[in-house]
Design an enzyme around this catalytic site. Sequence first.
Site, PDB file in Angstrom:
ATOM      1  N   LYS A  34       1.054  -1.095  -0.142  1.00 24.67           N
ATOM      2  CA  LYS A  34       0.072   0.341  -0.244  1.00 24.67           C
ATOM      3  C   LYS A  34       1.123   0.993  -0.150  1.00 24.67           C
ATOM      4  O   LYS A  34       0.534   1.922   0.927  1.00 24.67           O
ATOM      5  CB  LYS A  34      -1.049   0.436   1.645  1.00 24.67           C
ATOM      6  CG  LYS A  34      -1.849  -1.212   1.132  1.00 24.67           C
ATOM      7  CD  LYS A  34      -3.133  -1.006   2.955  1.00 24.67           C
ATOM      8  CE  LYS A  34      -3.839  -2.040   2.348  1.00 24.67           C
ATOM      9  NZ  LYS A  34      -3.596  -3.106   1.641  1.00 24.67           N
ATOM     10  N   CYS A  35       2.046   1.500  -0.926  1.00 21.44           N
ATOM     11  CA  CYS A  35       2.831   2.789  -1.400  1.00 21.44           C
ATOM     12  C   CYS A  35       2.597   3.196  -2.404  1.00 21.44           C
ATOM     13  O   CYS A  35       2.371   2.734  -3.226  1.00 21.44           O
ATOM     14  CB  CYS A  35       4.222   1.660  -0.564  1.00 21.44           C
ATOM     15  SG  CYS A  35       5.957   2.690  -0.827  1.00 21.44           S
TER      16      CYS A  35
END
Length: 182
Positions: A34-35
């Site tokens: 989730k970057c």
Amino acid sequence: MGIHQFTAKQKSGKEIDLKDYAGKVLLIVNTASKCTFTPQFEDLQKLYVRYREAGLEILGFPCNQFGEQEPGSNEEAAEFCQLNYGVTFPVFSKVEVNGEQADPLFQYLREAAPFRGFDDANVNEKLLKMMIADRNPEWLVGDAIKWNFTKFLVDANGTVIKRFEPSDEFSSIEKEVESLLA
């Protein structure tokens, strides 16, 4: 001393010796699902497909230390990589890469390939530096891993050759990989 003296936990929790990778060029990466840099999985997979037969292995280590961007289990992290980016390189158990609980492999990698500093002329690095200053200012100083998708290039003998920051261009990583495989 090289990385072949270390072990790593597979997503199942089984420990393997990194000496099993002796003779291979390695790109060791701390990852997160989730970057902002998560799309790099696509470039990593392309690199892996292109050079695996020539002796490249990519080892992914999910990490939740940067903005809690890898909140799931080991299995969920690996499944995300496979389902969303077709990742076929090994994705290991989650690790910490900084601080007192840092995995020994990443402690060694940080020492063997110190942080080169931020290039303030590079807009992506300026943004990364500002984000770190806001969220984890303690990692701005020294050789701490600054964010997800920091990569360490290791030669076939287990010697750490170079550290790449998340903002580095994949073309420069590919050139370095090619030179080690030649």
